[in-house]
Write an enzyme that holds these catalytic residues in place. Structure first.
Site, PDB file in Angstrom:
ATOM      1  CB  SER A  42      -0.919   0.010   1.228  1.00 33.89           C
ATOM      2  OG  SER A  42      -1.805  -1.084   1.202  1.00 33.89           O
ATOM      3  N   GLY A  84      -5.648  -4.519  -8.056  1.00 33.70           N
ATOM      4  CA  GLY A  84      -6.724  -3.554  -7.870  1.00 33.70           C
ATOM      5  C   GLY A  84      -6.229  -2.170  -7.491  1.00 33.70           C
ATOM      6  NE  ARG A 117     -11.173  -5.921  -7.377  1.00 35.61           N
ATOM      7  CZ  ARG A 117     -10.022  -5.906  -6.717  1.00 35.61           C
ATOM      8  NH1 ARG A 117      -8.982  -6.586  -7.190  1.00 35.61           N
ATOM      9  NH2 ARG A 117      -9.899  -5.238  -5.581  1.00 35.61           N
ATOM     10  CG  ASP A 132      -6.706  -5.781   2.888  1.00 35.19           C
ATOM     11  OD1 ASP A 132      -7.738  -6.141   2.288  1.00 35.19           O
ATOM     12  OD2 ASP A 132      -5.913  -4.938   2.435  1.00 35.19           O
ATOM     13  CE  LYS A 180      -3.730  -8.580  -5.391  1.00 33.95           C
ATOM     14  NZ  LYS A 180      -3.550  -7.577  -6.443  1.00 33.95           N
TER      15      LYS A 180
END
Length: 409
Positions: free
Chosen positions: A24, A70, A99, A292, A390
């Site tokens: 992030s 995303g 999405r 998350d 990922k």
């Protein structure tokens, strides 16, 4: 790749694990660096998502394929919309085309962006013709994914008049919004967040400034789970972390005291120690600010034979998979008494766990990593285990450092 996992022979764990930078924070920092080249970045994430973000930012014209990322989809939508002369088609995996991006696209159009849909209204692929965005005020629903909000905030200082963003309703995922604003502050951008209004001042030039990315708290969650499922006295050291973290998932320190896990800092090292039994049979957590870690907590509870009621999970349905339904399916296979709605999860007290079950991962890195700690209790299989790249490519190697038996089938 299908893996078979089983527990370390000694469940009194002792080891040190180095975790790379937060995905992030890395993707936010990379976008700011693209806007302001005088920014340098240390401890960048080695995740697929960060790599996709780096590649995407370098493309001026043509197709930008962000695969399953995303965050990159949302952030790059704002970036390319604000870049005069750039013309791209932003697309991704099949799941990515399911999405929604409409809320963000509408907000950017309101600011003056030129964006159209390549196939289905409201979903990628999207065609973006970059132009100067001259308007400086826009509103968004407050209960949407924070990534939509951060996409606008990250480009805000590069806009001629900055940005005033009004959030309508009850705000969720506040820590991720504050993370974005804190990074803007670190590069010298004035901003404020009062009530439901966020203001970001314009800034033509930045730097030189160095951003140091903190290691990923979401990745740390799997070690919290492992320690919770281990013997009293187990201790795992993780680096490099900050006591005053920008990441919402740092709430793990508080939440996992319910499972007998104590957290302390030794410099930039996070020390997790199993100090006792869980405090009760059932826990209730509102995870609206840290969705998350819902998968990790649900699996921890199941492994301990505990129940839980987790709320604030409405954003999980539009992640890499519908995470609530995926949790329902996979925990049920293991023998759990579980029910889900579109925004919460309830797990009943459980007795036995079914061993040698194959966990499906649904192209979702967090499904693979959240279920892995259960190998402390029962041997199990993980299908499509390579999906961890990922966000955490070294995850299986790091489990082996803890002497988990990890065998490719």
């Amino acid at each position: 790749m299908k893996l078979h996992l089983s527990a370390p022979s000694n469940q009194l764990l002792r080891n040190n694990i180095q975790i790379t930078g937060s995905k992030s924070e890395s993707n936010r920092s990379l976008l700011l660096q693209a806007l302001y080249p005088n920014i340098s970045i240390d401890n960048l994430s080695n995740s697929d998502d960060a790599e996709v973000m780096q590649k995407g930012l370098k493309i001026g014209n043509g197709v930008v394929d962000i695969h399953h990322a995303g965050t990159a989809m949302r952030f790059l939508t704002g970036f390319f919309a604000s870049q005069e002369g750039k013309q791209v088609t932003l697309t991704g995996s099949k799941r990515m085309t399911e999405r929604p991006v409409k809320v963000l696209v509408e907000a950017l159009r309101h600011l003056g962006a030129e964006i159209s849909y390549g196939k289905n209204e409201g979903y990628p692929p999207i065609l973006i013709k970059g132009k100067k965005l001259e308007k400086s005020q826009v509103s968004l629903p407050a209960n949407i994914s924070s990534q939509y909000i951060s996409s606008l905030l990250l480009i805000a200082p590069s806009l001629e008049n900055g940005l005033e963003l009004e959030l309508v309703g009850k705000i969720t995922s506040v820590p991720y919004i504050k993370m974005t604003l804190a990074l803007l502050s670190q590069i010298g951008v004035e901003n404020s967040f009062e009530g439901n209004t966020i203001k970001v001042s314009p800034k033509a030039k930045v730097g030189p400034v160095n951003l140091v990315v903190e290691s990923d708290w979401s990745s740390a969650s799997y070690y919290y789970s492992i320690v919770a499922l281990s013997e009293v006295g187990s201790e795992i050291c993780l680096s490099a972390y900050k006591d005053n973290s920008l990441q919402g998932d740092s709430v793990l320190q508080e939440l996992y005291t319910e499972f007998g896990v104590e957290t302390r800092f030794e410099g930039n090292t996070l020390v997790l120690r199993k100090v006792g039994a869980p405090k009760g049979q059932t826990v209730q957590f509102d995870l609206g600010n840290a969705p998350d870690i819902a998968q990790t907590i649900a699996v921890t509870c199941f492994g301990l034979g505990m129940g839980c009621h987790l709320t604030g999970l409405h954003t999980l349905k539009i992640k890499e998979t519908d995470r609530l339904e995926a949790l329902h399916t996979e925990l049920s296979k293991l023998g759990a008494d579980i029910s889900v709605t579109d925004k919460d999860l309830t797990l009943g007290l459980s007795g036995t766990m079914k061993a040698e079950v194959a966990i499906d991962t649904y192209n979702d890195h967090r499904m693979a990593m959240a279920f892995a700690p259960l190998a402390m209790k029962i041997p199990l299989y993980v299908n499509d285990a390579e999906v961890v790249s990922k966000s955490y490519p070294d995850f299986w190697k790091d489990l082996e450092k803890l002497t988990f038996l990890v065998d490719e089938v």
